[in-house]
Design an enzyme around this catalytic site. Structure first.
Site, mmCIF file in Angstrom:
data_model
loop_
_atom_site.group_PDB
_atom_site.id
_atom_site.type_symbol
_atom_site.label_atom_id
_atom_site.label_comp_id
_atom_site.label_asym_id
_atom_site.label_seq_id
_atom_site.Cartn_x
_atom_site.Cartn_y
_atom_site.Cartn_z
ATOM 1 N N GLY A 48 0.854 -1.204 0.000
ATOM 2 C CA GLY A 48 0.000 0.000 0.000
ATOM 3 C C GLY A 48 0.880 1.240 0.000
ATOM 4 N N PHE A 74 -2.014 -0.675 -5.781
ATOM 5 C CA PHE A 74 -2.987 -0.966 -6.836
ATOM 6 C C PHE A 74 -3.351 0.357 -7.495
ATOM 7 C CE2 PHE A 74 -7.146 -2.344 -8.480
ATOM 8 C CZ PHE A 74 -6.782 -3.554 -9.025
ATOM 9 N N ASP A 111 -2.621 -6.502 -7.454
ATOM 10 C CA ASP A 111 -3.454 -6.823 -6.288
ATOM 11 C C ASP A 111 -2.645 -7.532 -5.187
ATOM 12 O OD1 ASP A 111 -5.390 -7.531 -4.518
ATOM 13 O OD2 ASP A 111 -6.431 -8.931 -5.857
ATOM 14 N N TYR A 235 -17.204 3.842 13.640
ATOM 15 C CA TYR A 235 -15.909 3.250 13.313
ATOM 16 C C TYR A 235 -15.514 2.149 14.299
ATOM 17 C CZ TYR A 235 -11.293 2.942 11.216
ATOM 18 O OH TYR A 235 -10.192 2.478 10.567
HETATM 19 P P1 NAD Z 1 -4.939 5.261 1.242
HETATM 20 O O1 NAD Z 1 -6.229 5.126 0.529
HETATM 21 O O2 NAD Z 1 -4.225 6.573 1.148
HETATM 22 O O3 NAD Z 1 -3.883 4.147 0.728
HETATM 23 C C1 NAD Z 1 -4.266 2.839 0.465
HETATM 24 C C2 NAD Z 1 -3.133 2.120 -0.239
HETATM 25 O O4 NAD Z 1 -3.562 0.757 -0.463
HETATM 26 C C3 NAD Z 1 -2.771 2.677 -1.626
HETATM 27 O O5 NAD Z 1 -1.375 2.584 -1.816
HETATM 28 C C4 NAD Z 1 -3.474 1.723 -2.589
HETATM 29 O O6 NAD Z 1 -2.865 1.615 -3.871
HETATM 30 C C5 NAD Z 1 -3.290 0.423 -1.807
HETATM 31 N N1 NAD Z 1 -4.201 -0.627 -2.221
HETATM 32 C C6 NAD Z 1 -5.557 -0.634 -2.228
HETATM 33 N N2 NAD Z 1 -6.020 -1.829 -2.686
HETATM 34 C C7 NAD Z 1 -4.922 -2.583 -2.984
HETATM 35 C C8 NAD Z 1 -4.729 -3.876 -3.496
HETATM 36 N N3 NAD Z 1 -5.752 -4.685 -3.781
HETATM 37 N N4 NAD Z 1 -3.451 -4.298 -3.717
HETATM 38 C C9 NAD Z 1 -2.388 -3.494 -3.457
HETATM 39 N N5 NAD Z 1 -2.518 -2.260 -2.928
HETATM 40 C C10 NAD Z 1 -3.772 -1.811 -2.705
HETATM 41 O O7 NAD Z 1 -5.224 4.822 2.744
HETATM 42 P P2 NAD Z 1 -4.645 5.255 4.166
HETATM 43 O O8 NAD Z 1 -5.650 6.129 4.824
HETATM 44 O O9 NAD Z 1 -3.233 5.667 4.070
HETATM 45 O O10 NAD Z 1 -4.752 3.849 4.930
HETATM 46 C C11 NAD Z 1 -3.663 2.987 5.129
HETATM 47 C C12 NAD Z 1 -3.845 2.278 6.459
HETATM 48 O O11 NAD Z 1 -3.795 3.251 7.521
HETATM 49 C C13 NAD Z 1 -5.186 1.551 6.590
HETATM 50 O O12 NAD Z 1 -5.024 0.357 7.300
HETATM 51 C C14 NAD Z 1 -6.007 2.530 7.419
HETATM 52 O O13 NAD Z 1 -7.059 1.915 8.134
HETATM 53 C C15 NAD Z 1 -4.926 3.058 8.357
HETATM 54 N N6 NAD Z 1 -5.277 4.316 9.033
HETATM 55 C C16 NAD Z 1 -5.772 5.364 8.336
HETATM 56 C C17 NAD Z 1 -6.135 6.522 9.017
HETATM 57 C C18 NAD Z 1 -6.701 7.722 8.290
HETATM 58 O O14 NAD Z 1 -7.252 8.618 8.931
HETATM 59 N N7 NAD Z 1 -6.553 7.813 6.984
HETATM 60 C C19 NAD Z 1 -5.965 6.611 10.412
HETATM 61 C C20 NAD Z 1 -5.407 5.531 11.093
HETATM 62 C C21 NAD Z 1 -5.071 4.371 10.388
#
Ligand code: NAD
Length: 391
Positions: A48, A74, A111, A235
């Site tokens: 990710g 992805f 993926d 949540y």
């Molecule tokens: P984001 O949407 O910015 O990033 C998601 C990433 O996952 C991207 O790189 C995307 O390409 C990748 N991805 C999605 N589907 C995929 C697949 N099938 N195969 C490969 N890669 C894939 O999300 P984010 O907010 O940075 O979230 C990342 C983590 O941090 C999550 O577990 C989220 O729950 C956690 N988190 C987020 C927050 C928030 O406020 N945004 C707070 C605490 C924790």
């Protein structure tokens, strides 16, 4: 073409290549200016890696600790008349800068849930890094196909057990209203755990271990959100919270096999990302949080959070909470911050939103995710969406 934002609901369907590259550069600058981060773990796999917390993790380890990385995400490549996804431009911008700094940066787009991409990543690790010392799991996705039986699961971001009525914000119009969300069925809750729970993290660690590409004493991190009581009904106590609780189970299972440092869940603060803007109620909380944390001088986006994780929290002896998690959400969840958020939340309506919260900054942060609204970028310039800016 002239590339402009095209917003559909909670996503933007276009992205600006120069803006995305500028965004990546600003995050790199943040880390470089703060100085080196000592770390024994500098062969890193980021799952990710293209946006949000995963991109920030790749940047902090590369530019703070001279790490070589393999990243998996992805993303959508550009066509002559359609822009790539923001993450695709971010990946190219990151690779260019990491390589210019003498680092290895290999990115796999596909993926992460599939066996094929796991095999491809293992091959890339073997050829470019030998082994990895650190695995960061930061995938956020609405769907997952189980590689064992080919069944696809879709997450449902809903309350669990009982309906929830809460304030919510239309970030387009600025209207604050009440929404009622019906609880998830057992099937929807189980599907959400399947998509966002710890199973795929365990599968990755098992595949990497079986292939012999995990270094002795490796560490892996997976990101969670526990958050404010204001967002708990939708949540923490909802389907996503159930999925996140499953990360604690998976962490314990990985530690039982590989040792006490092999898996940690890291609780991070709420930030504006593509994933978080899709969760009901969270954008309203986000506009409030941005205002209050800025007033307190404690504002952080993904790069500041992840820099603090690696620079402060992962140095020396780890301080873990009762559930064994590393906490970087300490500022957001401090009593002072939460009391002020709760006080404002109770009063919040459409008329006082501008005074109590910061919707313009929320919108700005949202657009920045797609490379729009960054100072120094000529948005009037004719840009070829297939040409990746060299700088
Ligand atoms: P984001 O949407 O910015 O990033 C998601 C990433 O996952 C991207 O790189 C995307 O390409 C990748 N991805 C999605 N589907 C995929 C697949 N099938 N195969 C490969 N890669 C894939 O999300 P984010 O907010 O940075 O979230 C990342 C983590 O941090 C999550 O577990 C989220 O729950 C956690 N988190 C987020 C927050 C928030 O406020 N945004 C707070 C605490 C924790």
């Amino acid at each position: 073409m002239i590339i402009e934002p095209k917003i559909r609901g909670f996503i933007c369907t276009t992205a600006h290549p120069v803006g995305c590259a500028t965004n990546v550069q600003r995050q790199i600058d943040h880390v470089v200016i703060k100085g080196a981060i000592p770390s024994p773990r500098n062969r890193v796999l980021v799952l990710g890696c293209s946006t949000g917390y995963g991109l920030a993790s790749r940047i902090v380890t590369t530019f703070g600790s001279d790490a070589d990385t393999v990243g998996v995400s992805f993303e959508r490549a550009p066509t002559p008349d359609k822009t790539a996804s923001a993450g695709w431009y971010n990946n190219r911008a990151f690779e260019y800068r990491a390589k210019a700094a003498g680092r290895v940066a290999v990115t796999i787009e596909g993926d992460a849930f599939s066996d094929a991409i796991k095999a491809e990543a293992i091959e890339a690790i073997r050829s470019h890094l030998g082994q990895v010392d650190l695995v960061v799991y930061s995938v956020a996705s609405p769907v997952r196909t189980d590689p064992k039986d080919g069944v696809s699961y879709r997450s449902a971001i809903k309350p669990y057990g009982a309906p929830v009525t809460s304030k919510t914000l239309n970030t387009g119009t600025g209207e604050v209203s009440e929404i009622s969300v019906e609880p998830a069925s057992e099937e929807e809750a189980a599907a959400t755990v399947k998509v966002m729970g710890g199973e795929d993290w365990e599968l990755w660690i098992a595949a990497l271990s079986d292939a012999g590409v995990l270094a002795d004493g490796f560490q892996s991190l997976n990101y969670t959100y526990l958050g404010s009581e204001l967002t708990w009904p939708i949540y923490h106590k909802g389907t996503l919270g159930k999925a996140k609780a499953d990360l604690d189970r998976a962490a314990a299972a990985i530690r039982a096999k590989h040792g006490e440092h092999a898996a940690h869940v890291v609780a991070l603060k709420a930030v504006v990302t593509q994933a978080s803007s899709a969760i009901p109620v969270v954008p309203l909380y986000g506009t409030l949080l941005i205002k209050v944390e800025d007033e307190m001088g404690l504002g952080e986006g993904p790069i500041q959070q992840i820099d603090r994780l690696f620079r402060d929290k992962l140095q020396g002896e780890l301080h873990l909470d009762d559930a064994g998690r590393i906490r970087v959400d300490d500022w957001e969840l401090s009593d002072t911050m939460q009391k002020e958020l709760a006080r404002r939340w109770a009063m919040l309506d459409t008329d006082n939103l501008a005074e109590l919260a910061d919707l313009p900054k929320y919108r700005q942060e949202f657009l920045k995710l797609f490379g729009f609204g960054l100072g120094g970028v000529d948005y009037g310039a004719d840009v070829d969406p297939q040409v990746v800016p060299a700088k």
